[in-house]
Design a protein around this motif. Structure first.
Motif, PDB file in Angstrom:
ATOM      1  N   ARG A   9      27.106  42.406  36.113  1.00 27.91           N
ATOM      2  CA  ARG A   9      27.894  42.094  38.025  1.00 27.91           C
ATOM      3  C   ARG A   9      29.179  41.288  37.283  1.00 27.91           C
ATOM      4  NH1 ARG A   9      24.923  38.204  41.313  1.00 27.91           N
ATOM      5  NH2 ARG A   9      23.643  39.699  41.478  1.00 27.91           N
ATOM      6  N   PRO A  10      29.831  41.967  38.090  1.00 30.79           N
ATOM      7  CA  PRO A  10      31.179  41.628  37.146  1.00 30.79           C
ATOM      8  C   PRO A  10      32.319  39.989  37.336  1.00 30.79           C
ATOM      9  CG  PRO A  10      32.213  43.856  38.220  1.00 30.79           C
ATOM     10  CD  PRO A  10      29.959  43.153  38.704  1.00 30.79           C
ATOM     11  N   ALA A  11      32.708  39.497  36.764  1.00 30.92           N
ATOM     12  CA  ALA A  11      33.015  38.454  37.147  1.00 30.92           C
ATOM     13  C   ALA A  11      34.914  38.332  38.259  1.00 30.92           C
ATOM     14  CB  ALA A  11      33.737  37.611  36.564  1.00 30.92           C
ATOM     15  N   THR A  12      33.837  37.739  39.346  1.00 28.57           N
ATOM     16  CA  THR A  12      34.936  37.253  40.259  1.00 28.57           C
ATOM     17  C   THR A  12      36.659  37.129  39.616  1.00 28.57           C
ATOM     18  OG1 THR A  12      33.721  37.131  41.998  1.00 28.57           O
ATOM     19  CG2 THR A  12      35.596  36.943  42.353  1.00 28.57           C
ATOM     20  N   ALA A  13      37.302  37.739  40.064  1.00 27.62           N
ATOM     21  CA  ALA A  13      38.917  37.905  39.645  1.00 27.62           C
ATOM     22  C   ALA A  13      39.320  36.015  40.003  1.00 27.62           C
ATOM     23  CB  ALA A  13      39.509  38.583  39.903  1.00 27.62           C
ATOM     24  N   PRO A  14      40.162  35.104  39.074  1.00 27.58           N
ATOM     25  CA  PRO A  14      40.551  33.877  40.211  1.00 27.58           C
ATOM     26  C   PRO A  14      41.832  34.213  40.323  1.00 27.58           C
ATOM     27  CG  PRO A  14      40.985  34.246  37.633  1.00 27.58           C
ATOM     28  CD  PRO A  14      40.360  35.345  38.115  1.00 27.58           C
ATOM     29  N   SER A  15      42.062  33.083  41.729  1.00 27.38           N
ATOM     30  CA  SER A  15      43.245  33.328  43.073  1.00 27.38           C
ATOM     31  C   SER A  15      43.837  33.803  42.220  1.00 27.38           C
ATOM     32  CB  SER A  15      42.812  32.756  43.705  1.00 27.38           C
ATOM     33  OG  SER A  15      44.200  32.315  45.056  1.00 27.38           O
ATOM     34  N   GLY A  16      44.666  34.932  42.428  1.00 27.20           N
ATOM     35  CA  GLY A  16      46.750  34.943  41.524  1.00 27.20           C
ATOM     36  C   GLY A  16      46.067  35.600  40.126  1.00 27.20           C
ATOM     37  N   GLY A  17      44.631  35.679  39.875  1.00 26.82           N
ATOM     38  CA  GLY A  17      44.912  36.407  38.038  1.00 26.82           C
ATOM     39  C   GLY A  17      44.913  37.887  38.546  1.00 26.82           C
ATOM     40  N   HIS A  18      44.204  38.436  37.639  1.00 29.24           N
ATOM     41  CA  HIS A  18      44.176  39.734  36.992  1.00 29.24           C
ATOM     42  C   HIS A  18      43.105  40.429  38.225  1.00 29.24           C
ATOM     43  CE1 HIS A  18      43.581  43.716  35.109  1.00 29.24           C
ATOM     44  NE2 HIS A  18      42.168  43.262  35.183  1.00 29.24           N
ATOM     45  N   ILE A  19      43.535  41.463  38.542  1.00 31.48           N
ATOM     46  CA  ILE A  19      42.266  42.016  39.802  1.00 31.48           C
ATOM     47  C   ILE A  19      41.501  42.671  38.849  1.00 31.48           C
ATOM     48  CG2 ILE A  19      42.541  43.354  41.980  1.00 31.48           C
ATOM     49  CD1 ILE A  19      45.068  42.809  42.672  1.00 31.48           C
ATOM     50  N   SER A  20      39.888  43.166  39.203  1.00 30.37           N
ATOM     51  CA  SER A  20      39.339  43.229  38.730  1.00 30.37           C
ATOM     52  C   SER A  20      39.123  45.153  39.022  1.00 30.37           C
ATOM     53  CB  SER A  20      37.770  42.853  38.930  1.00 30.37           C
ATOM     54  OG  SER A  20      36.601  43.882  37.928  1.00 30.37           O
ATOM     55  N   THR A  21      39.390  46.189  37.936  1.00 30.91           N
ATOM     56  CA  THR A  21      39.384  47.609  38.805  1.00 30.91           C
ATOM     57  C   THR A  21      37.674  48.116  39.118  1.00 30.91           C
ATOM     58  OG1 THR A  21      39.722  48.023  36.400  1.00 30.91           O
ATOM     59  CG2 THR A  21      41.794  47.630  37.716  1.00 30.91           C
ATOM     60  N   GLU A  22      36.787  47.387  38.198  1.00 34.35           N
ATOM     61  CA  GLU A  22      35.529  47.329  37.937  1.00 34.35           C
ATOM     62  C   GLU A  22      34.662  47.986  39.510  1.00 34.35           C
ATOM     63  OE1 GLU A  22      32.181  45.715  35.577  1.00 34.35           O
ATOM     64  OE2 GLU A  22      34.270  44.841  34.435  1.00 34.35           O
ATOM     65  N   LEU A  23      33.959  48.779  39.980  1.00 30.46           N
ATOM     66  CA  LEU A  23      33.201  48.555  40.722  1.00 30.46           C
ATOM     67  C   LEU A  23      32.888  47.094  41.472  1.00 30.46           C
ATOM     68  CD1 LEU A  23      31.452  52.478  40.038  1.00 30.46           C
ATOM     69  CD2 LEU A  23      33.871  52.063  41.216  1.00 30.46           C
ATOM     70  N   ARG A  24      32.381  47.547  42.753  1.00 27.71           N
ATOM     71  CA  ARG A  24      31.899  46.540  43.885  1.00 27.71           C
ATOM     72  C   ARG A  24      30.403  46.667  43.393  1.00 27.71           C
ATOM     73  NH1 ARG A  24      36.612  45.793  46.961  1.00 27.71           N
ATOM     74  NH2 ARG A  24      36.135  47.569  48.381  1.00 27.71           N
ATOM     75  N   ILE A  25      29.443  45.342  43.260  1.00 27.20           N
ATOM     76  CA  ILE A  25      28.596  45.483  43.179  1.00 27.20           C
ATOM     77  C   ILE A  25      27.919  44.756  43.998  1.00 27.20           C
ATOM     78  CG2 ILE A  25      27.870  47.540  41.566  1.00 27.20           C
ATOM     79  CD1 ILE A  25      26.662  44.714  39.779  1.00 27.20           C
ATOM     80  N   ASN A  26      26.068  45.335  44.026  1.00 27.65           N
ATOM     81  CA  ASN A  26      25.213  43.424  44.998  1.00 27.65           C
ATOM     82  C   ASN A  26      25.864  43.404  45.879  1.00 27.65           C
ATOM     83  OD1 ASN A  26      23.683  45.070  43.348  1.00 27.65           O
ATOM     84  ND2 ASN A  26      23.663  43.942  41.568  1.00 27.65           N
ATOM     85  N   ASP A  27      25.942  41.788  45.634  1.00 26.17           N
ATOM     86  CA  ASP A  27      26.754  41.151  46.803  1.00 26.17           C
ATOM     87  C   ASP A  27      27.744  40.435  46.561  1.00 26.17           C
ATOM     88  OD1 ASP A  27      26.722  39.195  44.189  1.00 26.17           O
ATOM     89  OD2 ASP A  27      25.497  37.908  44.899  1.00 26.17           O
ATOM     90  N   ARG A  28      28.451  41.227  45.881  1.00 23.98           N
ATOM     91  CA  ARG A  28      30.363  41.379  46.504  1.00 23.98           C
ATOM     92  C   ARG A  28      30.427  42.624  47.225  1.00 23.98           C
ATOM     93  NH1 ARG A  28      32.929  43.061  41.776  1.00 23.98           N
ATOM     94  NH2 ARG A  28      35.166  42.309  42.780  1.00 23.98           N
ATOM     95  N   ILE A  29      29.434  43.680  47.853  1.00 24.81           N
ATOM     96  CA  ILE A  29      30.017  44.701  49.150  1.00 24.81           C
ATOM     97  C   ILE A  29      29.630  43.326  50.110  1.00 24.81           C
ATOM     98  CG2 ILE A  29      29.112  46.689  49.866  1.00 24.81           C
ATOM     99  CD1 ILE A  29      27.875  46.819  46.853  1.00 24.81           C
ATOM    100  N   ARG A  30      30.871  43.475  50.460  1.00 29.35           N
ATOM    101  CA  ARG A  30      30.713  42.345  52.143  1.00 29.35           C
ATOM    102  C   ARG A  30      30.903  43.254  53.188  1.00 29.35           C
ATOM    103  NH1 ARG A  30      30.015  37.470  49.737  1.00 29.35           N
ATOM    104  NH2 ARG A  30      31.040  37.261  47.949  1.00 29.35           N
ATOM    105  N   VAL A  31      31.213  44.681  53.223  1.00 32.96           N
ATOM    106  CA  VAL A  31      30.669  44.935  54.722  1.00 32.96           C
ATOM    107  C   VAL A  31      29.530  44.985  55.145  1.00 32.96           C
ATOM    108  CG1 VAL A  31      32.648  47.185  53.566  1.00 32.96           C
ATOM    109  CG2 VAL A  31      30.424  47.289  53.161  1.00 32.96           C
ATOM    110  N   SER A  32      29.902  45.012  56.473  1.00 36.69           N
ATOM    111  CA  SER A  32      28.508  45.018  56.999  1.00 36.69           C
ATOM    112  C   SER A  32      27.068  46.066  57.386  1.00 36.69           C
ATOM    113  CB  SER A  32      28.407  44.843  58.490  1.00 36.69           C
ATOM    114  OG  SER A  32      29.142  45.975  60.046  1.00 36.69           O
ATOM    115  N   GLU A  33      27.831  47.459  56.698  1.00 41.31           N
ATOM    116  CA  GLU A  33      27.180  49.034  56.483  1.00 41.31           C
ATOM    117  C   GLU A  33      27.401  49.561  55.973  1.00 41.31           C
ATOM    118  OE1 GLU A  33      26.292  49.958  60.376  1.00 41.31           O
ATOM    119  OE2 GLU A  33      28.377  51.368  60.886  1.00 41.31           O
TER     120      GLU A  33
END
Length: 245
Positions: A9-33
Motif C-alpha cells: 500500500r503506497p503512503a499518502t502524499a502529504p499536503s503540498g508534497g510530491h504526488i505519487s504516481t503509483e496506482l491507487r489500491i484498496n481503501d485509497r479507491i474513493r469512487v462509489s463503484e
C-alpha cells in the motif's frame, strides 16, 4: 470492515508534497463503484466499490485501480506486491537490453581523390557494420560553395556503395558551407554486436588452427631430423670397401 491486505500500500502524499504516481489500491479507491476485472483477466462487471473490496479480502488479494480515467474506473484483483516486483524486473531487463544510439561522423571534400574516398568509405562501412549511424558531412570551400551538385553526387555515390549495410535516413541537405546526410544501419546495434563478436571468434579460431598446424609441422620436422641423420651415417659406413660386412 477491515480493508484487504495492506501489502504494497503506497503512503499518502502529504499536503503540498510530491504526488505519487503509483496506482491507487484498496481503501485509497474513493469512487462509489468500479468496473471489476478478476485475477485471471475475466470481466466481473460494474460493482459497488465496497463489494469489490470484500471480494479482494476474501481472495487475499488487492483491489488495484488500473484505469483511473475510465467511467467508472477499472479495477483488478491482483497481488499488488508481486505485480510491482514483476514490473521492476521487466524494467531492469529493458534497461539491460537498451543500446545507446551512437552517431559517428565522417567529413569529406567535394573533390576528394580516389584513394581518400576508399579510405573514408572503409570507415563508414566499419561504423555501419557495428550498428552505428553515420553523419556524412561534405565541406565546401571558396568557389566550391557554388557547386553543391558536386557534394550531392558524392553523397549519392557513397550511399549506393554501402547500400547493403545502411540506408539514407536523412537525405542530403545544405547547411551553410556544408552538406549533410545521415546513414542508418540495416542491423540493430545488438545484432551488429553479435555479428562482430562472431567474426572475431571465427578469426581467433582460424589463427589458433594456423598456430597448431605450424607447431605440428615443426614437431614433425624435429622428429624426422635425427632419423635422417642416422640413415645417412649408416650409408656412409657401408661405402668403405675395407670394412667387411
Amino acid at each position: 470492515m477491515s480493508g484487504p491486505k495492506a501489502r504494497g500500500r503506497p503512503a499518502t502524499a502529504p499536503s503540498g508534497g510530491h504526488i505519487s504516481t503509483e496506482l491507487r489500491i484498496n481503501d485509497r479507491i474513493r469512487v462509489s463503484e468500479v468496473r471489476l476485472v478478476g485475477p485471471n483477466g475475466e470481466t466481473v462487471g460494474i460493482v459497488p466499490t465496497a463489494d469489490a473490496l470484500r471480494l479482494a479480502q476474501e481472495a487475499d488479494l488487492d483491489l488495484v485501480e488500473v484505469a483511473p480515467t475510465a467511467r467508472p474506473p477499472v479495477c483488478k484483483l491482483m497481488d499488488y506486491g508481486k505485480f510491482k516486483y514483476e514490473n521492476a524486473q521487466k524494467a531492469r531487463e529493458a534497461r539491460r537490453n537498451q543500446t545507446n544510439v551512437i552517431i559517428k561522423e565522417m567529413k569529406l571534400r567535394p573533390k576528394i581523390d580516389a584513394h581518400d574516398y576508399e579510405t573514408k568509405k572503409g570507415h563508414v562501412v566499419r561504423f555501419l557494420k557495428a550498428g552505428d549511424k553515420v553523419k556524412i558531412t561534405i565541406m565546401f570551400r571558396g568557389r566550391e560553395q557554388h557547386r553543391p551538385e558536386l557534394g550531392f553526387r558524392l553523397l549519392q555515390r557513397l550511399a549506393e556503395d554501402v547500400a547493403d549495410l545502411g540506408f539514407v535516413e536523412s537525405s542530403p541537405k545544405q547547411d551553410g558551407r556544408n552538406m549533410i546526410m545521415v546513414l542508418g544501419p540495416h542491423k540493430k546495434k545488438a545484432d551488429a554486436k553479435v555479428d562482430v563478436q562472431a567474426a572475431k571468434d571465427a578469426k581467433a579460431s582460424e589463427r589458433a588452427a594456423d598456430v597448431a598446424a605450424e607447431r605440428a609441422e615443426r614437431d614433425a620436422a624435429h622428429l624426422a631430423g635425427p632419423v635422417a641423420q642416422k640413415k645417412e651415417r649408416g650409408r656412409s659406413e657401408n661405402l668403405d670397401p675395407e670394412i667387411e660386412a
